[in-house]
Structure formats: structure tokens, C-alpha cells
Write a protein that holds these residues in place. Structure first.
Motif, PDB file in Angstrom:
ATOM      1  N   LEU A 171       0.838  -1.213   0.000  1.00 36.71           N
ATOM      2  CA  LEU A 171       0.000   0.000   0.000  1.00 36.71           C
ATOM      3  C   LEU A 171       0.865   1.251   0.000  1.00 36.71           C
ATOM      4  CD1 LEU A 171      -3.026  -0.352   2.398  1.00 36.71           C
ATOM      5  CD2 LEU A 171      -3.000   0.277   0.008  1.00 36.71           C
ATOM      6  N   THR A 172       1.853   1.279   0.910  1.00 33.09           N
ATOM      7  CA  THR A 172       2.756   2.424   0.984  1.00 33.09           C
ATOM      8  C   THR A 172       3.465   2.626  -0.348  1.00 33.09           C
ATOM      9  OG1 THR A 172       3.156   1.637   3.208  1.00 33.09           O
ATOM     10  CG2 THR A 172       4.492   3.462   2.451  1.00 33.09           C
ATOM     11  N   SER A 173       3.940   1.499  -0.891  1.00 29.75           N
ATOM     12  CA  SER A 173       4.728   1.582  -2.107  1.00 29.75           C
ATOM     13  C   SER A 173       3.874   2.041  -3.287  1.00 29.75           C
ATOM     14  CB  SER A 173       5.357   0.228  -2.376  1.00 29.75           C
ATOM     15  OG  SER A 173       6.077   0.271  -3.547  1.00 29.75           O
ATOM     16  N   ILE A 174       2.579   1.640  -3.305  1.00 29.67           N
ATOM     17  CA  ILE A 174       1.705   2.093  -4.384  1.00 29.67           C
ATOM     18  C   ILE A 174       1.523   3.608  -4.313  1.00 29.67           C
ATOM     19  CG2 ILE A 174      -0.683   2.071  -5.193  1.00 29.67           C
ATOM     20  CD1 ILE A 174      -0.772  -0.892  -4.570  1.00 29.67           C
ATOM     21  N   VAL A 175       1.382   4.118  -3.092  1.00 29.23           N
ATOM     22  CA  VAL A 175       1.219   5.565  -2.938  1.00 29.23           C
ATOM     23  C   VAL A 175       2.469   6.298  -3.426  1.00 29.23           C
ATOM     24  CG1 VAL A 175       0.850   7.398  -1.278  1.00 29.23           C
ATOM     25  CG2 VAL A 175      -0.385   5.277  -1.043  1.00 29.23           C
ATOM     26  N   ILE A 176       3.646   5.780  -3.032  1.00 25.93           N
ATOM     27  CA  ILE A 176       4.895   6.388  -3.508  1.00 25.93           C
ATOM     28  C   ILE A 176       4.941   6.342  -5.026  1.00 25.93           C
ATOM     29  CG2 ILE A 176       7.392   6.170  -3.558  1.00 25.93           C
ATOM     30  CD1 ILE A 176       7.244   4.971  -0.783  1.00 25.93           C
ATOM     31  N   GLY A 177       4.568   5.158  -5.571  1.00 26.75           N
ATOM     32  CA  GLY A 177       4.598   4.982  -7.021  1.00 26.75           C
ATOM     33  C   GLY A 177       3.683   5.974  -7.714  1.00 26.75           C
TER      34      GLY A 177
ATOM     35  N   GLY B 128      15.871  11.243   7.375  1.00 25.63           N
ATOM     36  CA  GLY B 128      15.125  10.027   7.664  1.00 25.63           C
ATOM     37  C   GLY B 128      15.907   8.786   7.297  1.00 25.63           C
ATOM     38  N   VAL B 129      16.561   8.802   6.121  1.00 21.97           N
ATOM     39  CA  VAL B 129      17.361   7.650   5.706  1.00 21.97           C
ATOM     40  C   VAL B 129      18.455   7.378   6.732  1.00 21.97           C
ATOM     41  CG1 VAL B 129      19.064   6.877   4.021  1.00 21.97           C
ATOM     42  CG2 VAL B 129      16.921   7.825   3.252  1.00 21.97           C
ATOM     43  N   VAL B 130      19.096   8.464   7.181  1.00 19.70           N
ATOM     44  CA  VAL B 130      20.206   8.299   8.104  1.00 19.70           C
ATOM     45  C   VAL B 130      19.730   7.737   9.440  1.00 19.70           C
ATOM     46  CG1 VAL B 130      21.913   9.586   9.404  1.00 19.70           C
ATOM     47  CG2 VAL B 130      21.626  10.022   6.999  1.00 19.70           C
ATOM     48  N   LEU B 131      18.513   8.140   9.869  1.00 21.25           N
ATOM     49  CA  LEU B 131      18.047   7.716  11.187  1.00 21.25           C
ATOM     50  C   LEU B 131      17.217   6.436  11.163  1.00 21.25           C
ATOM     51  CD1 LEU B 131      17.032  11.125  12.789  1.00 21.25           C
ATOM     52  CD2 LEU B 131      18.957   9.704  13.382  1.00 21.25           C
ATOM     53  N   ALA B 132      16.745   6.029   9.976  1.00 24.52           N
ATOM     54  CA  ALA B 132      15.790   4.917   9.936  1.00 24.52           C
ATOM     55  C   ALA B 132      16.394   3.651  10.531  1.00 24.52           C
ATOM     56  CB  ALA B 132      15.362   4.655   8.504  1.00 24.52           C
ATOM     57  N   GLY B 133      15.603   2.951  11.333  1.00 20.74           N
ATOM     58  CA  GLY B 133      16.090   1.721  11.939  1.00 20.74           C
ATOM     59  C   GLY B 133      15.565   0.495  11.241  1.00 20.74           C
ATOM     60  N   ASP B 134      14.625   0.659  10.302  1.00 18.61           N
ATOM     61  CA  ASP B 134      14.211  -0.527   9.567  1.00 18.61           C
ATOM     62  C   ASP B 134      14.234  -0.254   8.078  1.00 18.61           C
ATOM     63  OD1 ASP B 134      11.005  -0.684   8.641  1.00 18.61           O
ATOM     64  OD2 ASP B 134      11.610   0.935   9.953  1.00 18.61           O
TER      65      ASP B 134
ATOM     66  N   LEU C 160      13.365  21.450   1.736  1.00 17.53           N
ATOM     67  CA  LEU C 160      13.208  20.908   3.090  1.00 17.53           C
ATOM     68  C   LEU C 160      12.724  19.462   3.052  1.00 17.53           C
ATOM     69  CD1 LEU C 160      11.796  23.937   5.047  1.00 17.53           C
ATOM     70  CD2 LEU C 160      13.960  22.803   5.379  1.00 17.53           C
ATOM     71  N   LEU C 161      11.891  19.132   2.062  1.00 18.79           N
ATOM     72  CA  LEU C 161      11.461  17.735   1.936  1.00 18.79           C
ATOM     73  C   LEU C 161      12.647  16.837   1.639  1.00 18.79           C
ATOM     74  CD1 LEU C 161       8.107  17.694  -0.036  1.00 18.79           C
ATOM     75  CD2 LEU C 161       8.547  16.966   2.291  1.00 18.79           C
ATOM     76  N   MET C 162      13.551  17.341   0.781  1.00 20.42           N
ATOM     77  CA  MET C 162      14.744  16.561   0.467  1.00 20.42           C
ATOM     78  C   MET C 162      15.583  16.348   1.729  1.00 20.42           C
ATOM     79  SD  MET C 162      17.280  17.162  -2.677  1.00 20.42           S
ATOM     80  CE  MET C 162      18.306  18.489  -2.137  1.00 20.42           C
TER      81      MET C 162
ATOM     82  N   PHE D  60      11.821   6.909   3.160  1.00 20.27           N
ATOM     83  CA  PHE D  60      12.511   8.196   3.276  1.00 20.27           C
ATOM     84  C   PHE D  60      13.371   8.463   2.046  1.00 20.27           C
ATOM     85  CE2 PHE D  60      11.885   7.837   7.979  1.00 20.27           C
ATOM     86  CZ  PHE D  60      11.132   8.978   8.090  1.00 20.27           C
ATOM     87  N   LEU D  61      13.974   7.382   1.530  1.00 21.54           N
ATOM     88  CA  LEU D  61      14.780   7.518   0.323  1.00 21.54           C
ATOM     89  C   LEU D  61      13.931   8.044  -0.819  1.00 21.54           C
ATOM     90  CD1 LEU D  61      17.282   4.932  -0.792  1.00 21.54           C
ATOM     91  CD2 LEU D  61      15.496   5.398  -2.361  1.00 21.54           C
ATOM     92  N   GLU D  62      12.700   7.512  -0.945  1.00 22.18           N
ATOM     93  CA  GLU D  62      11.830   7.988  -2.017  1.00 22.18           C
ATOM     94  C   GLU D  62      11.430   9.441  -1.787  1.00 22.18           C
ATOM     95  OE1 GLU D  62      10.482   6.377  -4.980  1.00 22.18           O
ATOM     96  OE2 GLU D  62      12.374   5.417  -4.509  1.00 22.18           O
ATOM     97  N   VAL D  63      11.198   9.827  -0.518  1.00 27.83           N
ATOM     98  CA  VAL D  63      10.880  11.230  -0.233  1.00 27.83           C
ATOM     99  C   VAL D  63      12.020  12.117  -0.742  1.00 27.83           C
ATOM    100  CG1 VAL D  63      10.556  12.924   1.599  1.00 27.83           C
ATOM    101  CG2 VAL D  63       9.436  10.716   1.764  1.00 27.83           C
ATOM    102  N   ALA D  64      13.250  11.702  -0.412  1.00 27.10           N
ATOM    103  CA  ALA D  64      14.399  12.514  -0.812  1.00 27.10           C
ATOM    104  C   ALA D  64      14.536  12.559  -2.323  1.00 27.10           C
ATOM    105  CB  ALA D  64      15.682  11.959  -0.179  1.00 27.10           C
ATOM    106  N   VAL D  65      14.409  11.403  -3.008  1.00 26.56           N
ATOM    107  CA  VAL D  65      14.669  11.432  -4.448  1.00 26.56           C
ATOM    108  C   VAL D  65      13.531  12.093  -5.207  1.00 26.56           C
ATOM    109  CG1 VAL D  65      16.342   9.571  -4.554  1.00 26.56           C
ATOM    110  CG2 VAL D  65      13.940   9.048  -4.802  1.00 26.56           C
ATOM    111  N   VAL D  66      12.277  11.921  -4.765  1.00 26.18           N
ATOM    112  CA  VAL D  66      11.186  12.580  -5.486  1.00 26.18           C
ATOM    113  C   VAL D  66      11.367  14.091  -5.406  1.00 26.18           C
ATOM    114  CG1 VAL D  66       8.709  12.992  -5.524  1.00 26.18           C
ATOM    115  CG2 VAL D  66       9.554  10.698  -5.285  1.00 26.18           C
ATOM    116  N   ALA D  67      11.745  14.583  -4.213  1.00 28.56           N
ATOM    117  CA  ALA D  67      12.023  16.015  -4.092  1.00 28.56           C
ATOM    118  C   ALA D  67      13.167  16.409  -5.011  1.00 28.56           C
ATOM    119  CB  ALA D  67      12.347  16.368  -2.648  1.00 28.56           C
ATOM    120  N   SER D  68      14.193  15.539  -5.111  1.00 32.02           N
ATOM    121  CA  SER D  68      15.338  15.924  -5.938  1.00 32.02           C
ATOM    122  C   SER D  68      15.002  15.856  -7.427  1.00 32.02           C
ATOM    123  CB  SER D  68      16.560  15.077  -5.610  1.00 32.02           C
ATOM    124  OG  SER D  68      16.404  13.777  -6.102  1.00 32.02           O
TER     125      SER D  68
END
Lengths: 115, 489
Positions: A78-84, B123-129, B115-117, B136-144
């Protein structure tokens, strides 16, 4: 068997990205590939004949865990679809802007950058 | 260092830039200057917060759920190192943007995306899973992606499309990797995962997953067979964005994750590390040689980024403590000097309107601050002795020799000389020589842009003191040891 179909879907998408010349077709191929990955994720959590991952009131958690399919990959998909969807919107917007600038969807004609 | 509860700070690192990004859209949509200052205050806050976290580590459960159920944010000294680099470079870039971004419309959108980037990288640096890392990686790259296309000119759109297609491909590879690892180990938490993998050892499916991660994150870090998007995307973006992309983005979402996965999660053995070594050496050589032939100043710096990232990955691939120290040192150094050089290139373009080295010359007199700071940046990246780049490259080369890879050490020395050559080319053609007639009356660089460049140049010089033992131990050695100690990090 069904895993190999997933792989096939991913490879079809990959082929489309590499081989097509139109920006819109590349975008569609990427979406196909993405959904292949989503199916793979779902399959990993799937159990033959499993029940939906909803706990009935009064059901012990351990029996529930023994019966249901794994709900975690479903949440991930679900999360990935939203990102996509977000990336898809951005890609389509880029295709439209590219068409406005270059007057073509053909990637072989959109090449000012080189070197 | 100070008595602050880090568990309060950890979620704030992610929440603060995210909240301000939304706030800008709510209250300062038509006021780019106000949003610029909001951004700078936020970045200053991040710098202060990351200073508070030096020497501490912590674990934060999102929403109060315990580890196997909830989502963790983790802070350790490797993360602190990256957080400091991100926030300091981000602050300089934010200051620089206030003047630089005036000529673009929709300035407030720029700051929100910026700021989203930052949110994504932190987030990538702090993420534990692993899955949250992917999100978080997608948040950063979509912004970029959208920041690269920000100006909407021909080149920017084309570069951004290339970037987005290759970026989505690599994200798909990473997601397959996540799926495989989840299927094998039954957990997404990186600490649990590493414990399970340590029990079973590397088997064929795990190796496949690791290979997919290497491919995916090598795309993000632009290592050589996967580098095609970088020399287009980084130069086409507006200068502050290029500085951010080359300075920290490829490190936070590429190198950092590779290091984390290789050492902390998979406990990579020699065969896996040799893959990293070869990728590193290849990027180092190919990037360096291609950089030397460029005439576009930003394109030259972009190829140079590929080459310098090669040095870092080579250091990581050695897998020895000294190699890691060199790699991490070079990572923070490169964050400083490469963003400085991109800001210099932006100032040159701002004043003269061209990035072509053959049309520039004699800018030292017209743009004194840019000239002086770019000299610091060039000397640092080329590895001239008192500057930081010399020490980190020296450590990497010594580590190569110590580990018995003489040919890699020789290649690193040769590429350092090539680096010096192309940096001297930039200095000679753009800043020394005589001013061409077309460039007689130039505007000086605005104050804030000068301030940003001076800040980064000072950072370069300050980092050269990091080799002193009093500073080195808590920062570099700590981070390297924590990286090497496999198991629950």
C-alpha cells in the motif's frame, strides 16, 4: 511458478524501459515493473488457503497468526503504491513539459545533453 | 556532549523540516523571502540539534510501540556524522539560495522541496528498519527529481527525465531486495535482520538480495557502471540544488546505506567487499579521466564527484578500520568542498551568465570571494597538504597499502594527480588568466552568497584539524568502530 510470473512481469517492464523510444511508453513500462515488484512482495506474505488478516473478537492471537496471511507485506505494498503514484504523477508531468519544449515524445530526439 | 535527552531530538530531526516544508506552503506561499528565512532558521536548528547529539546514541520508538511491532529511529555516531554534514551543507545552501533563487519564480516551492529533500535524507540516516529507509529515500529522491527540473528549461527537463527513469529503476531493485530479505529473515528491523543473518550466514538468496542492494544503491551513489544520470542531472539543476545533490544526497542515500548494509546488516565477507572495491576503483578512474576533458564548469565538478565517491567506496571496500576512517573522513570532506565548488560555479554563472570555461577568465579580480573560496575548495579536493582532502586521501592510500592492494593505492595516487590537473584547469581558465572583454563590468556576488561560500571554505579548513588526535577519536574513530562492529548497531 507464480513467482516466475512475477519475474516475467518485472522483466517485461525492464525490456520496455530499455527498448521503447517514447517517453510515455517508458513511463508505462516502469509502472509495469513496479507492479511486478508489488506482486512479489504480496506473494512473500501469502499463504495457501490463509484467512484475511483481520482478528475476530474472541480469537486468540496465536491461532490467528497460525491461520492468516502475513499482513505486513500488504501494508508495505500500500505504501509503495502511494509512492509509485507520486512518482508517476511527476513523470507524466515531465513528459508533458518535455513535449511542450521539444515537440516530441521520442527520446532519441530529446538529447541536448551529451559528453 | 550536553545534557539533552536525545530521545526528544531524534524524532525532531525528521519532524522539524517536514513541518516547516508544509508551513511554508500554508503561510508563505507568495513570499519567497520569508520562506527562505524560515528555511534558514530550520537548517540552523538542525545544525544546533546535530551538535547536541555528538557523542550520544539513542533509540526512539515511533508512537511508543516497542521494537518488533513499531518503527524505530536510531542514532549512532555514524548517523551523527552524516547529520552534521547534511545540516551544515544545508544551512550554507539555504543562505545561498536567498539571493540565488530570486530570478526563479515560485521560490517558496523551491524551499518546500528543499526541506522535503532534507527530511528524506535525515530520515534515511536515522531509519532503523529497511522499509522506512526505502520510504525516506523515495521522499528525498522525489524532491530531488523535481528540484532538478525546477527551471523547466530544455536541459533541466531532459536531465530530470533521465534521472527519474534511472531512479525509479534503482528504487524497484531496492524494493525487490527489501522483499527478498523480508521473505528470508522475516523481519524488517535492521538490528534483528543482522542477528538472523549472523545465525544463518550468507546463503544464495541473501547474496542475491545483497547484489540487488548494491546495484540499487550504486545507482543512487552514481558509481561507475550506474553513473549515467549524474553528469546530466547535477549540472542542469540550479546551483544550490547541485551543491546539495553532489554534496550530501549521493552520500546520505547511496554511500551511507551501502556502508550500513554491508557492515551492519549483512556482515559482508571479502567477496562482497571486493565488489565494492572494484566499483570504487572503476568510478575513481573513469570519473577522474572524464572530468579532465570537460569544458562546462559544473559538468566537470559532477564527473569529479563520481571520481571522489570512488575514493570513498574504495576505502569502505577495504573493510579495515583505517580504510573506514579514511572513507568516512573523505565523505565529510567531500560534502564540504564539493558543495563549496558547486556554489562557486553558481556564483560564476550568476555573475557572468555562462559556465563554459573557454569564455571565462580573470574572475579573481571581479569576484574576490568566489575566487578565494574556490581556491580553498580546489586545493582541498586536489589534496594539497594543509587542506582536509590531503589527509583523507592519504589515509585511504595508506589503508590500501596496509591491506596489500598496491595497485589500488597506485591508482588512487594517479587519480589524485589527475584531480589536481583538472582543478588547476578550472583555476587557470576561470579565475586567473585575463578578463575577456565581454565580461568587463560584472556585479559582485551578493553578501549572503559570499557568506555561504565562506562558511563552507571555513568548514574545509576546520576539517583539516580533524586529524589531530583530540578531535579524531570521538568523531571518526568512533563512527568507524561502530560501523565495523557487526550485530545490533
Amino acid at each position: 511458478m507464480i513467482y516466475s510470473l512475477c519475474l516475467l512481469l518485472i522483466l517485461v517492464g525492464l525490456y520496455g524501459v530499455v527498448a521503447s523510444r517514447q517517453t510515455v511508453k517508458i513511463v508505462i513500462s516502469l509502472v509495469i515493473m513496479q507492479h511486478g515488484v508489488h506482486l512479489l512482495l504480496l506473494l512473500i506474505g501469502y499463504r495457501d488457503g490463509g484467512s484475511p488478516p483481520i482478528v475476530d473478537p474472541g480469537q486468540a492471537v496465536t491461532t490467528f497468526a497460525g491461520l492468516s496471511v502475513d499482513p505486513l507485506p500488504q501494508a508495505l505494498v500500500l505504501t509503495s503504491i502511494v509512492i509509485g503514484l507520486g512518482v508517476l504523477a511527476l513523470m507524466v508531468a515531465l513528459c508533458v513539459r518535455l513535449y511542450e519544449r521539444y515537440g516530441t515524445f521520442d527520446v532519441t530526439e530529446i538529447r541536448r545533453l551529451r559528453g | 556532549m550536553f545534557d539533552v535527552d536525545t530521545r526528544v531530538l531524534i524524532p525532531l530531526f525528521v519532524a522539524l523540516p517536514l513541518a516547516v516544508a508544509l508551513l511554508i506552503q500554508l503561510v508563505a506561499r507568495d513570499r519567497p523571502v520569508l520562506s527562505g528565512w524560515l528555511t534558514n532558521v530550520t537548517m540552523l536548528g538542525l545544525v544546533v540539534m546535530s551538535c547536541f547529539t555528538i557523542g550520544s546514541s539513542g533509540l526512539y520508538h515511533l508512537g511508543g510501540w516497542p521494537t518488533p511491532v513499531g518503527i524505530d529511529l536510531r542514532l549512532d555516531s555514524l548517523a551523527t556524522l552524516l547529520l552534521l554534514a547534511i545540516s551544515i551543507v544545508g544551512l550554507a545552501v539555504g543562505l545561498y539560495s536567498v539571493d540565488y533563487m530570486r530570478r526563479y519564480s515560485a521560490g517558496s516551492h523551491f524551499y518546500s522541496l528543499f526541506l522535503l529533500m532534507v527530511t528524506g535524507m535525515v530520515g534515511v540516516v536515522l531509519a532503523g528498519d529497511l522499509f522506512n529507509l526505502y520510504v525516506f529515500l523515495e521522499v528525498a529522491v522525489v524532491a530531488s527529481y523535481s528540484l532538478v527540473a525546477f527551471g523547466c528549461s530544455h536541459e533541466e527537463l531532459e536531465a530530470s527525465f533521465k534521472y527519474i527513469v534511472l531512479g525509479s529503476l534503482s528504487s524497484a531493485l531496492i524494493l525487490i531486495g527489501v522483499a527478498l530479505v523480508y521473505g528470508i529473515t522475516g523481519t524488517l528491523n535492521m538490528a534483528h535482520m543482522s542477528a538472523r543473518i549472523a545465525e544463518t550466514g550468507m546463503n544464495a538468496p541473501l547474496s542475491l538480495a545483497f547484489g540487488l542492494f548494491i546495484c540499487g544503491f550504486s545507482f543512487k551513489a552514481a558509481l561507475v557502471p550506474f553513473h549515467a544520470w549524474l553528469p546530466d542531472a547535477h549540472p542542469s539543476a540550479p546551483a544550490p540544488v547541485s551543491a546539495m545533490l553532489s554534496g550530501v544526497l549521493i552520500k546520505a542515500i547511496g554511500i551511507y546505506v551501502l556502508a550500513r548494509l554491508a557492515f551492519n546488516v549483512f556482515g559482508a565477507g571479502d567477496s562482497e567487499l571486493s565488489l565494492l572495491r572494484w566499483l570504487g576503483v572503476l568510478s575513481m578512474i573513469v570519473g577522474g579521466l572524464l572530468a579532465a576533458g570537460q569544458s562546462d564548469i559544473k559538468r566537470l565538478f559532477a564527473y569529479s564527484s563520481i571520481s571522489q565517491v570512488g575514493f570513498i567506496i574504495l576505502g569502505l571496500g577495504l573493510g579495515t578500520p583505517l580504510g573506514l576512517v579514511g572513507a568516512l573522513y573523505h565523505l565529510v570532506n567531500h560534502a564540504m568542498f564539493k558543495s563549496l565548488l558547486f556554489l562557486n560555479a553558481g556564483a560564476v554563472e550568476y555573475a557572468t551568465g555562462t559556465r563554459n570555461l573557454y569564455r571565462l577568465g580573470g574572475l579573481n579580480r571581479a569576484l574576490p570571494v568566489t575566487g578565494a573560496t574556490s581556491l580553498v575548495g580546489s586545493m582541498s579536493i586536489a589534496g594539497i597538504p594543509p587542506f582536509n582532502g590531503f589527509w583523507s586521501k592519504l589515509i585511504i592510500i595508506i589503508a590500501c597499502v596496509e591491506a596489500g592492494f598496491y595497485s589500488f593505492a597506485a591508482a588512487a595516487v594517479v587519480i589524485s594527480i589527475v584531480t589536481l590537473a583538472y582543478q588547476l584547469k578550472v583555476q587557470r581558465m576561470a579565475f586567473f588568466a585575463s578578463l575577456p572583454a565581454s565580461l568587463r563590468d560584472l556585479r559582485r556576488e551578493p553578501r549572503l552568497m559570499s557568506l555561504a561560500m565562506i562558511l563552507l571554505a571555513a568548514g574545509c579548513i576546520a576539517l583539516s584539524f580533524l586529524v589531530l588526535s583530540g578531535l579524531r577519536d570521538p568523531w571518526l574513530i568512533g563512527a568507524a568502530q561502530e560501523t565495523l562492529s557487526a550485530g545490533p548497531f
